[in-house]
Every structure is written in structure tokens, then in C-alpha cells.
Design a protein around this motif. Structure first.
Motif, short mmCIF file in Angstrom:
data_model
loop_
_atom_site.label_atom_id
_atom_site.label_comp_id
_atom_site.label_asym_id
_atom_site.label_seq_id
_atom_site.Cartn_x
_atom_site.Cartn_y
_atom_site.Cartn_z
N TRP A 369 0.85 -1.19 0.00
CA TRP A 369 0.00 0.00 0.00
C TRP A 369 0.88 1.24 0.00
N SER A 370 0.42 2.29 -0.65
CA SER A 370 1.08 3.59 -0.49
C SER A 370 0.68 4.17 0.86
N LEU A 371 1.49 5.09 1.38
CA LEU A 371 1.27 5.60 2.73
C LEU A 371 -0.08 6.27 2.89
N ASP A 372 -0.58 6.94 1.84
CA ASP A 372 -1.86 7.63 1.92
C ASP A 372 -3.03 6.76 1.50
N ALA A 373 -2.78 5.46 1.26
CA ALA A 373 -3.81 4.50 0.85
C ALA A 373 -4.43 4.84 -0.49
N HIS A 374 -3.73 5.62 -1.30
CA HIS A 374 -4.24 5.98 -2.61
C HIS A 374 -3.99 4.88 -3.64
N PHE A 375 -2.90 4.13 -3.45
CA PHE A 375 -2.54 3.07 -4.38
C PHE A 375 -2.32 1.75 -3.64
N LEU A 376 -2.64 0.67 -4.34
CA LEU A 376 -2.34 -0.68 -3.88
C LEU A 376 -1.70 -1.43 -5.05
N ALA A 377 -0.55 -2.06 -4.80
CA ALA A 377 0.18 -2.73 -5.87
C ALA A 377 0.43 -4.18 -5.50
N LEU A 378 0.46 -5.06 -6.51
CA LEU A 378 0.83 -6.45 -6.29
C LEU A 378 1.70 -6.93 -7.44
N SER A 379 2.62 -7.84 -7.11
CA SER A 379 3.57 -8.38 -8.09
C SER A 379 3.28 -9.84 -8.35
N SER A 380 3.80 -10.35 -9.47
CA SER A 380 3.52 -11.73 -9.86
C SER A 380 4.73 -12.35 -10.55
N ARG A 381 4.77 -13.66 -10.51
CA ARG A 381 5.84 -14.40 -11.17
C ARG A 381 5.69 -14.39 -12.70
N ASP A 382 4.59 -13.89 -13.21
CA ASP A 382 4.46 -13.82 -14.67
C ASP A 382 5.20 -12.61 -15.26
N GLY A 383 5.85 -11.83 -14.39
CA GLY A 383 6.65 -10.71 -14.87
C GLY A 383 5.92 -9.39 -14.92
N TYR A 384 4.70 -9.33 -14.39
CA TYR A 384 3.90 -8.10 -14.43
C TYR A 384 3.45 -7.70 -13.03
N CYS A 385 3.00 -6.46 -12.91
CA CYS A 385 2.45 -5.93 -11.66
C CYS A 385 1.09 -5.32 -11.93
N THR A 386 0.25 -5.35 -10.91
CA THR A 386 -1.08 -4.75 -10.98
C THR A 386 -1.15 -3.55 -10.04
N LEU A 387 -1.76 -2.47 -10.51
CA LEU A 387 -1.93 -1.26 -9.69
C LEU A 387 -3.41 -0.94 -9.55
N LEU A 388 -3.81 -0.61 -8.34
CA LEU A 388 -5.18 -0.17 -8.06
C LEU A 388 -5.13 1.23 -7.49
N GLU A 389 -6.09 2.05 -7.87
CA GLU A 389 -6.17 3.42 -7.38
C GLU A 389 -7.52 3.64 -6.71
N PHE A 390 -7.50 4.25 -5.53
CA PHE A 390 -8.72 4.53 -4.78
C PHE A 390 -8.96 6.04 -4.74
N GLU A 391 -10.21 6.41 -4.93
CA GLU A 391 -10.58 7.81 -4.86
C GLU A 391 -10.50 8.31 -3.42
N LYS A 392 -10.48 9.62 -3.25
CA LYS A 392 -10.43 10.21 -1.92
C LYS A 392 -11.66 9.78 -1.12
N ASP A 393 -11.43 9.30 0.08
CA ASP A 393 -12.47 8.84 1.01
C ASP A 393 -13.26 7.65 0.47
N GLU A 394 -12.78 7.00 -0.57
CA GLU A 394 -13.48 5.82 -1.08
C GLU A 394 -13.45 4.68 -0.07
N LEU A 395 -12.32 4.55 0.63
CA LEU A 395 -12.19 3.49 1.63
C LEU A 395 -12.79 3.90 2.98
N GLY A 396 -13.04 5.17 3.18
CA GLY A 396 -13.59 5.65 4.43
C GLY A 396 -12.99 7.00 4.80
N THR A 397 -13.37 7.48 5.98
CA THR A 397 -12.86 8.75 6.48
C THR A 397 -11.64 8.50 7.35
#
Length: 516
Positions: A369-397
Motif C-alpha cells: 500500500w502507499s502511505l496515503d492509501a491511494h494506491f495498492l500494488a501487487l507483483s507476480s511471477r508472470d513478470g507483471y504488476c497490478t496497480l489499483l487506485e482509490f478515490e479520496k475517502d473511497e475506503l472511508g474517512t
């Protein structure tokens, strides 16, 4: 929430084995089987696109083998990287007139085989590493030397975690045990205690009751109390078992196996070990931990869990669901990675709040996770990474945990989760002289590594599924699964326990022991 798999050349099409966000700059570091660490700048989704963008920043080349774990220090000024063959390097950020660069600061030599996981202490003064040589090492970063060796495991150590409050260390191994170490400082001089961790508990088996119909024609229902291992053995199809402490230090999440009707299911669940206050901290022989049934039935995971990572931000309670298995004054969010999927949970409910599947063809290896919870990343053995982006207050206050601690301390009659009787986790104390922790100085180790096989370039799957799950309403018992069986009877006489009633919540946490 937006995101997906970025089809860029992360590590020369070789497996990406680890990644981590810098807590200050927000840069993403990735390590792979190409022996390099790469630094990336992550940008928000541009107009007309659905996936955040990653821009190459720089490369850190020094390792001579595959990199299994990288972790930034809390200050963001240092980076630790562990690789095959026992390589462990400390990188330091240098700021010049032309920009910033990372340079090798120290080489920490003692592990004889692959370093599989790393974790910094909260103050950044110490680092713990877990290795295929069956040991964990606590490193003194300022001295660049070994501070203490924890050698209680009998098989590969594939995950380590450091309590953010600095009192506990946990490690998970292929020997099917999770060891919890407690800090018992050694007094050198007045007011100058030396940090010293000793093995306090070994979590290995769970006791569960089942029924047995032993007669034909006449049904006899017999309650059986049996013990089964919580954790997968060395046949787990992953080199990683990354466990994690919650940001407030109140509990530990451990990748584990599902135990249903005394049969070990190949599905893997999250074992939740809840730490609560006790008047005495002295360990007792053959202690047991009780856990809530919700901790053994987190829905969704159909493959082994390989990593857990908490969102560093705490949130206000929504108050919409009282069926959660954590009773906290705030809401925490954590991501669970299986071999092929990602589940996002919160502490206010049992069901996942989001499920991501079909993102990769090969096993997922790490999440961050990024420190501000704006991004979440995961890595894989297939040689690629996935990135997720959350809007402001999407996860909560967002809220401050320090403010919450003060609020909790003022509530003298706060209640904690009532612990049912249907499952007991067996804890063994450290009675083996071999498991005594060692304190030592600098040293060098050598030995051959256990190599991770490289995979050939793989195309990204065309179908990606991102599913958001709405939490179902709880039943009368406050459980998300209405089909879950009732508690049946008490444990057998071989493991008699006492019922634990509700206790007021307190500020300091300690493992809760139940007399045998």
C-alpha cells in the motif's frame, strides 16, 4: 476503485518477486529474478484511461541473484533488499544538486541461504530477516551487525513481522509453526536496557470438535476433539508466507490452512490471533489461544494465501455492520493475496469488500500500500504488476490512531470480543534448549542458495475481473455465515479450558493464555 495489470517490461519479462512503496516520496520499488531493483513513479489515472501509470525512474544494480524481499525504512531514507544466497543489502538515499540517487550503504552478511522476508522496526533502528537457513536475524542498522539470532524453527522461515509497538516479533515457517517472540530487555547499565527477544509461544495446531456416527441403524453422535495443523507444510506452492501486524499492534494476521470437520482443506484461510491484556505475562506450559470462528472462515479464498498487508491508514467506523470479528474503535483495511487472487477486507465485517481475480497467469508474490492509501500494488511471477487506485475517502474517512488510543484509554468499561469455545489453538512454550535465542556480533556466512526457477515471458490474460462485494446482513448471532454450525459441547478432558468472559479493553496488548 480503478486499476489493472500494466503491460510494461518491469524486469526484462522475468518474475517480479517483491515490491514496496516509499512512505515519503511515494515511489514504488520492485525486485525481480533479473537481479535488479527498479524504482518507479506512480501517477493517477489520466483522463480516458482506467489504469494508473508507472514511469521508470532508476535501477539499483548490485545483487548477483534473484531478489525476494525489499522494504523501505519508516523514514524512507533507507531500503533493505534480501536475495538468494543470503545476500542482504542496505541502500541509502543521497540527495545531490542533480537529483536523488540510491547507493549501497552496507552489506549485512550472516545468512547462509536465501533471504525470504524483511521487516523494519518502527523506529528504523533495527531490521529482521527470515531465511531458508531456518533462522531469523535481528540486525542493528547503525552498527551494521547482527544483534540477535532467533533459531527456533526447524525449516525455512518464509515470513517475519514486527509489532509496531516494539514488544513482539512473529515468524512463520515451513515447519508448520508460527513463533511469537517477546522483548525482555537485558539490563546493561541503569536506564540503558539492551533489546532481547525470547520465544514465548509456538502456534502450531488447532483443536476442533467433530461428530462421528459409529453405529449402523442406530445413530450415535459422538463429540470428538482432535488436533490438526494450522499451517501448510513445505509442499505449499510458494516460497512466501508474508504475515502482518495491524498498524495499532492489536492483532496479527497469519496465512494458514482451513480446517473443516477435522479434514485439512486445500483452501487457505487467515488465522487471526488476538492479543489482549492479562495481569500476568508469564508463559505457561501447553497454553492455548482461543479464536473466533470468523477467523477460520474468511470467505472467498480458494488458493493458498501467500501474503497479507495492512493499509497504513485507519478509518472511522461505518456502523453499518456489527457482525465483524474485530471489535475496534476504528476501522482497519487489509489486503490478502492468494496464488491467483486478491481480497480486500476490513475489520468491521467478515466478507471481503472487494475481490480481484484473473489478473495474472502465475502466482502472486507480494503486495504493498502507499502511505496515503491511494494506491495498492501487487507483483507476480508472470513478470507483471497490478496497480489499483482509490478515490479520496473511497475506503472511508481517515482518522489518527494516536487520537484513537487516547479515546480508548478514557473508556474504562469498553468491551472486547467474546471468545467462543469451539476452536482452540495450541501454544507450546520454548522448552527446547536448541530454541534459545542467540546474541552475537558481526559475522559472515556462506552456502549455496535454493534457487527460484525463472519463467518464460507470459502474455497478460485478456479477461480481468474486479468484483466489489456488498456485505450481507448479519444473522442473530452476529455472524456473516448463517449456515455456520452451532458450538457443540466442550473440549475433551485432555484439553479442558475455562470460559473467558468479556474484559475491559486496555492500552497494552499481551497474548491471552488459557490454563489447560
Amino acid at each position: 476503485m480503478r486499476g489493472g495489470t500494466l503491460q510494461i517490461n518491469w524486469h526484462d519479462m522475468k518474475p517480479v518477486l517483491t515490491l514496496d512503496f516509499n512512505p515519503i516520496s511515494g515511489l514504488l520499488a520492485t525486485g525481480g529474478a533479473d537481479y535488479d531493483i527498479k524504482i518507479w513513479s506512480i501517477s493517477s489515472t489520466e483522463e480516458g484511461k482506467k489504469i494508473p501509470t508507472a514511469t521508470y525512474h532508476s535501477s539499483l544494480a548490485y545483487h548477483g541473484s534473484a531478489i525476494n524481499a525489499i522494504r523501505f525504512s519508516p523514514s524512507g531514507e533507507q531500503l533493505a533488499s534480501g536475495a538468494d544466497g543470503g545476500e542482504l543489502i542496505l541502500w541509502k538515499l543521497h540527495v545531490t544538486e542533480t537529483g536523488q540517487s540510491w547507493k549501497v550503504h552496507k552489506s549485512l552478511s550472516f545468512h547462509r541461504k536465501d533471504v525470504m522476508d524483511l521487516e523494519w522496526s518502527k523506529d528504523g533502528a533495527f531490521l529482521i530477516s527470515g531465511s531458508v537457513d531456518n533462522s531469523c536475524i535481528v540486525w542493528d542498522i547503525n552498527k551494521g551487525s547482527v544483534h540477535q539470532i532467533l533459531d527456533g524453527h526447524f525449516h525455512y522461515v518464509q515470513g517475519v513481522a514486527w509489532d509496531p509497538l516494539g514488544k513482539y516479533i512473529a515468524s512463520l515457517s515451513a515447519d508448520r509453526t508460527c513463533r511469537v517472540y517477546i522483548n525482555k530487555p537485558q539490563s546493561k547499565t541503569k536506564g540503558n536496557d539492551k533489546m532481547n527477544y525470547v520465544s514465548q509461544h509456538v502456534i502450531s495446531k488447532a483443536e476442533q470438535q467433530t461428530t462421528d456416527n459409529s453405529k449402523v441403524g442406530i445413530i450415535y453422535v459422538v463429540m470428538l476433539s482432535t488436533k490438526s495443523y494450522l499451517f501448510h507444510d513445505e509442499t505449499l506452492p510458494s516460497f512466501f508466507r508474508r504475515l502482518a501486524w495491524s498498524p495499532d499492534g492489536s492483532f496479527l494476521l497469519v496465512p494458514a490452512e482451513s480446517i473443516i470437520n477435522n479434514e485439512i482443506n486445500q483452501q487457505v484461510f487467515m488465522g487471526k490471533v488476538k492479543f489482549q491484556d492479562l495481569a500476568s505475562e508469564s508463559p505457561k506450559s501447553n497454553c492455548c489461544y482461543k479464536v473466533s470462528p470468523a477467523s477460520e472462515t474468511l470467505p472467498g479464498a480458494s488458493k493458498p494465501v501467500v501474503a497479507v498487508r495492512f493499509c497504513p491508514v485507519a478509518f472511522q467506523l461505518k456502523g453499518s455492520n456489527s457482525g465483524g470479528f474485530f471489535k475496534l474503535p476504528h476501522r482497519l483495511i487489509f489486503a490478502v493475496a492468494t496464488l491467483n487472487s486478491l481480497y480486500i477486507y476490513d475489520t468491521e465485517s467478515v466478507s471481503p469488500i472487494a475481490i480481484l481475480a484473473g489478473l495474472h497467469y502465475a502466482a502472486i508474490t507480494d503486495i504493498s500500500w502507499s502511505l496515503d492509501a491511494h494506491f495498492l500494488a501487487l507483483s507476480s511471477r508472470d513478470g507483471y504488476c497490478t496497480l489499483l487506485e482509490f478515490e479520496k475517502d473511497e475506503l472511508g474517512t481517515p482518522i489518527s490512531l494516536s487520537a484513537e488510543k487516547k479515546l480508548v484509554s478514557d473508556k474504562s468499561k469498553s468491551t472486547v470480543t467474546q471468545i467462543p469455545e469451539d476452536m482452540v489453538i495450541e501454544i507450546a512454550t520454548n522448552d527446547n534448549p536448541r530454541e534459545e535465542n542467540k546474541t552475537t556480533g558481526e559475522g559472515e556466512g556462506e552456502g549455496r542458495s535454493v534457487c527460484n526457477g525463472n519463467t518464460s515471458p507470459i502474455q497478460i490474460p485478456e479477461k480481468k475481473v474486479i468484483e466489489t462485494v456488498t456485505n450481507p446482513a448479519p444473522n442473530e448471532a452476529g455472524c456473516q455465515n448463517p449456515e455456520a454450525p452451532e458450538n457443540k459441547g466442550k473440549p475433551s478432558s485432555s484439553s479442558t479450558t475455562t470460559t473467558v468472559t468479556n474484559r475491559p479493553a486496555k492500552r497494552r496488548i499481551t497474548p491471552m493464555a488459557v490454563d489447560p
